[in-house]
Design a protein around this motif. Structure first.
Motif, PDB file in Angstrom:
ATOM      1  N   ASN A  40      16.131  11.437  -6.095  1.00  0.00           N
ATOM      2  CA  ASN A  40      14.910  12.185  -6.399  1.00  0.00           C
ATOM      3  C   ASN A  40      13.885  11.313  -7.118  1.00  0.00           C
ATOM      4  OD1 ASN A  40      15.901  14.500  -5.179  1.00  0.00           O
ATOM      5  ND2 ASN A  40      16.771  15.281  -7.069  1.00  0.00           N
ATOM      6  N   GLU A  41      14.325  10.462  -8.027  1.00  0.00           N
ATOM      7  CA  GLU A  41      13.410   9.583  -8.748  1.00  0.00           C
ATOM      8  C   GLU A  41      12.771   8.583  -7.795  1.00  0.00           C
ATOM      9  OE1 GLU A  41      11.364   7.818 -12.067  1.00  0.00           O
ATOM     10  OE2 GLU A  41      12.042   9.799 -11.489  1.00  0.00           O
ATOM     11  N   HIS A  42      13.550   8.046  -6.877  1.00  0.00           N
ATOM     12  CA  HIS A  42      13.006   7.104  -5.898  1.00  0.00           C
ATOM     13  C   HIS A  42      11.938   7.791  -5.052  1.00  0.00           C
ATOM     14  CE1 HIS A  42      12.807   4.864  -2.096  1.00  0.00           C
ATOM     15  NE2 HIS A  42      12.974   3.809  -2.876  1.00  0.00           N
ATOM     16  N   SER A  43      12.206   9.000  -4.603  1.00  0.00           N
ATOM     17  CA  SER A  43      11.226   9.745  -3.810  1.00  0.00           C
ATOM     18  C   SER A  43       9.971  10.022  -4.622  1.00  0.00           C
ATOM     19  CB  SER A  43      11.825  11.068  -3.314  1.00  0.00           C
ATOM     20  OG  SER A  43      12.880  10.828  -2.429  1.00  0.00           O
ATOM     21  N   ARG A  44      10.122  10.388  -5.880  1.00  0.00           N
ATOM     22  CA  ARG A  44       8.973  10.671  -6.738  1.00  0.00           C
ATOM     23  C   ARG A  44       8.120   9.421  -6.918  1.00  0.00           C
ATOM     24  NH1 ARG A  44       7.155   9.959 -11.597  1.00  0.00           N
ATOM     25  NH2 ARG A  44       8.976   8.850 -12.368  1.00  0.00           N
ATOM     26  N   LEU A  45       8.751   8.289  -7.179  1.00  0.00           N
ATOM     27  CA  LEU A  45       8.010   7.049  -7.363  1.00  0.00           C
ATOM     28  C   LEU A  45       7.288   6.640  -6.086  1.00  0.00           C
ATOM     29  CD1 LEU A  45      10.570   5.007  -9.501  1.00  0.00           C
ATOM     30  CD2 LEU A  45       8.414   6.036 -10.271  1.00  0.00           C
ATOM     31  N   PHE A  46       7.929   6.813  -4.945  1.00  0.00           N
ATOM     32  CA  PHE A  46       7.292   6.492  -3.669  1.00  0.00           C
ATOM     33  C   PHE A  46       6.072   7.377  -3.454  1.00  0.00           C
ATOM     34  CE2 PHE A  46       6.498   7.189   0.799  1.00  0.00           C
ATOM     35  CZ  PHE A  46       6.429   5.896   1.289  1.00  0.00           C
ATOM     36  N   ASN A  47       6.225   8.666  -3.702  1.00  0.00           N
ATOM     37  CA  ASN A  47       5.104   9.593  -3.509  1.00  0.00           C
ATOM     38  C   ASN A  47       3.950   9.273  -4.454  1.00  0.00           C
ATOM     39  OD1 ASN A  47       6.443  10.925  -1.469  1.00  0.00           O
ATOM     40  ND2 ASN A  47       7.281  12.490  -2.817  1.00  0.00           N
ATOM     41  N   GLU A  48       4.245   8.921  -5.692  1.00  0.00           N
ATOM     42  CA  GLU A  48       3.199   8.533  -6.644  1.00  0.00           C
ATOM     43  C   GLU A  48       2.472   7.282  -6.177  1.00  0.00           C
ATOM     44  OE1 GLU A  48       4.590   8.100 -10.633  1.00  0.00           O
ATOM     45  OE2 GLU A  48       5.008  10.241 -10.879  1.00  0.00           O
ATOM     46  N   ALA A  49       3.218   6.309  -5.684  1.00  0.00           N
ATOM     47  CA  ALA A  49       2.595   5.072  -5.202  1.00  0.00           C
ATOM     48  C   ALA A  49       1.723   5.343  -3.988  1.00  0.00           C
ATOM     49  CB  ALA A  49       3.679   4.041  -4.863  1.00  0.00           C
ATOM     50  N   ALA A  50       2.208   6.166  -3.070  1.00  0.00           N
ATOM     51  CA  ALA A  50       1.421   6.498  -1.882  1.00  0.00           C
ATOM     52  C   ALA A  50       0.140   7.222  -2.271  1.00  0.00           C
ATOM     53  CB  ALA A  50       2.258   7.354  -0.927  1.00  0.00           C
ATOM     54  N   GLU A  51       0.223   8.141  -3.200  1.00  0.00           N
ATOM     55  CA  GLU A  51      -0.957   8.870  -3.664  1.00  0.00           C
ATOM     56  C   GLU A  51      -1.957   7.911  -4.309  1.00  0.00           C
ATOM     57  OE1 GLU A  51      -2.038  12.298  -6.920  1.00  0.00           O
ATOM     58  OE2 GLU A  51      -0.106  12.415  -5.894  1.00  0.00           O
ATOM     59  N   HIS A  52      -1.468   6.976  -5.107  1.00  0.00           N
ATOM     60  CA  HIS A  52      -2.337   5.998  -5.747  1.00  0.00           C
ATOM     61  C   HIS A  52      -3.068   5.144  -4.705  1.00  0.00           C
ATOM     62  CE1 HIS A  52      -3.805   3.005  -8.568  1.00  0.00           C
ATOM     63  NE2 HIS A  52      -3.281   2.085  -7.778  1.00  0.00           N
ATOM     64  N   VAL A  53      -2.346   4.675  -3.705  1.00  0.00           N
ATOM     65  CA  VAL A  53      -2.960   3.851  -2.658  1.00  0.00           C
ATOM     66  C   VAL A  53      -4.003   4.653  -1.899  1.00  0.00           C
ATOM     67  CG1 VAL A  53      -2.511   2.667  -0.461  1.00  0.00           C
ATOM     68  CG2 VAL A  53      -1.016   2.270  -2.430  1.00  0.00           C
ATOM     69  N   LEU A  54      -3.691   5.900  -1.572  1.00  0.00           N
ATOM     70  CA  LEU A  54      -4.663   6.729  -0.855  1.00  0.00           C
ATOM     71  C   LEU A  54      -5.934   6.947  -1.672  1.00  0.00           C
ATOM     72  CD1 LEU A  54      -2.332   9.365   0.822  1.00  0.00           C
ATOM     73  CD2 LEU A  54      -3.644   7.560   1.949  1.00  0.00           C
ATOM     74  N   LYS A  55      -5.776   7.199  -2.971  1.00  0.00           N
ATOM     75  CA  LYS A  55      -6.943   7.387  -3.833  1.00  0.00           C
ATOM     76  C   LYS A  55      -7.738   6.097  -3.962  1.00  0.00           C
ATOM     77  CE  LYS A  55      -5.330  11.224  -6.694  1.00  0.00           C
ATOM     78  NZ  LYS A  55      -4.905  11.623  -8.038  1.00  0.00           N
ATOM     79  N   ALA A  56      -7.050   4.977  -4.149  1.00  0.00           N
ATOM     80  CA  ALA A  56      -7.719   3.693  -4.343  1.00  0.00           C
ATOM     81  C   ALA A  56      -8.468   3.252  -3.095  1.00  0.00           C
ATOM     82  CB  ALA A  56      -6.710   2.632  -4.757  1.00  0.00           C
ATOM     83  N   SER A  57      -7.989   3.637  -1.928  1.00  0.00           N
ATOM     84  CA  SER A  57      -8.625   3.200  -0.680  1.00  0.00           C
ATOM     85  C   SER A  57      -9.430   4.305  -0.001  1.00  0.00           C
ATOM     86  CB  SER A  57      -7.569   2.660   0.283  1.00  0.00           C
ATOM     87  OG  SER A  57      -6.655   3.685   0.626  1.00  0.00           O
ATOM     88  N   ALA A  58      -9.671   5.411  -0.691  1.00  0.00           N
ATOM     89  CA  ALA A  58     -10.352   6.558  -0.079  1.00  0.00           C
ATOM     90  C   ALA A  58     -11.734   6.194   0.437  1.00  0.00           C
ATOM     91  CB  ALA A  58     -10.427   7.721  -1.070  1.00  0.00           C
ATOM     92  N   GLU A  59     -12.510   5.484  -0.365  1.00  0.00           N
ATOM     93  CA  GLU A  59     -13.873   5.131   0.048  1.00  0.00           C
ATOM     94  C   GLU A  59     -13.852   4.209   1.262  1.00  0.00           C
ATOM     95  OE1 GLU A  59     -17.935   4.824   0.413  1.00  0.00           O
ATOM     96  OE2 GLU A  59     -16.698   6.320  -0.601  1.00  0.00           O
ATOM     97  N   LEU A  60     -12.997   3.209   1.243  1.00  0.00           N
ATOM     98  CA  LEU A  60     -12.877   2.307   2.385  1.00  0.00           C
ATOM     99  C   LEU A  60     -12.439   3.060   3.630  1.00  0.00           C
ATOM    100  CD1 LEU A  60     -12.886  -0.507   3.640  1.00  0.00           C
ATOM    101  CD2 LEU A  60     -10.534  -0.796   2.799  1.00  0.00           C
ATOM    102  N   ASN A  61     -11.454   3.930   3.482  1.00  0.00           N
ATOM    103  CA  ASN A  61     -10.992   4.726   4.628  1.00  0.00           C
ATOM    104  C   ASN A  61     -12.114   5.599   5.174  1.00  0.00           C
ATOM    105  OD1 ASN A  61      -8.439   3.608   4.408  1.00  0.00           O
ATOM    106  ND2 ASN A  61      -7.655   5.277   3.143  1.00  0.00           N
ATOM    107  N   ARG A  62     -12.928   6.161   4.270  1.00  0.00           N
ATOM    108  CA  ARG A  62     -14.029   7.010   4.728  1.00  0.00           C
ATOM    109  C   ARG A  62     -15.029   6.183   5.522  1.00  0.00           C
ATOM    110  NH1 ARG A  62     -18.955   7.821   3.799  1.00  0.00           N
ATOM    111  NH2 ARG A  62     -19.114   6.458   1.996  1.00  0.00           N
ATOM    112  N   ARG A  63     -15.353   4.952   5.053  1.00  0.00           N
ATOM    113  CA  ARG A  63     -16.314   4.105   5.760  1.00  0.00           C
ATOM    114  C   ARG A  63     -15.778   3.617   7.086  1.00  0.00           C
ATOM    115  NH1 ARG A  63     -17.810  -0.402   1.798  1.00  0.00           N
ATOM    116  NH2 ARG A  63     -16.136   0.383   0.495  1.00  0.00           N
ATOM    117  N   LEU A  64     -14.479   3.426   7.196  1.00  0.00           N
ATOM    118  CA  LEU A  64     -13.890   2.917   8.432  1.00  0.00           C
ATOM    119  C   LEU A  64     -13.670   4.022   9.473  1.00  0.00           C
ATOM    120  CD1 LEU A  64     -11.234   0.447   7.006  1.00  0.00           C
ATOM    121  CD2 LEU A  64     -13.400  -0.123   8.140  1.00  0.00           C
ATOM    122  N   ALA A  65     -13.716   5.258   9.042  1.00  0.00           N
ATOM    123  CA  ALA A  65     -13.428   6.380   9.965  1.00  0.00           C
ATOM    124  C   ALA A  65     -14.574   6.607  10.935  1.00  0.00           C
ATOM    125  CB  ALA A  65     -13.160   7.642   9.178  1.00  0.00           C
TER     126      ALA A  65
END
Length: 65
Positions: A40-65
């Motif tokens: 469960n801890e591994h899954s939680r850490l993975f989900n937190e990291a994925a959320e962080h990456v999505l937030k950090a790259s949101a603007e770039l993803n929006r411009r590339l879409a």
């Protein structure tokens, strides 16, 4: 229910036995819960990291879409 055999050194088995006894639980229940907590801890850490990456790259993803 499926089972799993896990090998421990004598020192590891003694530590498991002592810790389970200190919590008033069987070694099997203690080991099961420890493995599930690690999963469960591994899954939680993975989900937190994925959320962080999505937030950090949101603007770039929006411009590339």
């Amino acid at each position: 229910m499926a089972g799993l055999n896990v090998r421990f050194s004598e020192e590891e088995l003694d530590a498991l036995r002592e810790r389970a006894a200190a919590e008033g639980r069987s070694m099997q229940a203690f080991a099961h819960d420890a493995v599930m907590a690690a999963i469960n801890e591994h899954s939680r850490l993975f989900n937190e990291a994925a959320e962080h990456v999505l937030k950090a790259s949101a603007e770039l993803n929006r411009r590339l879409a």
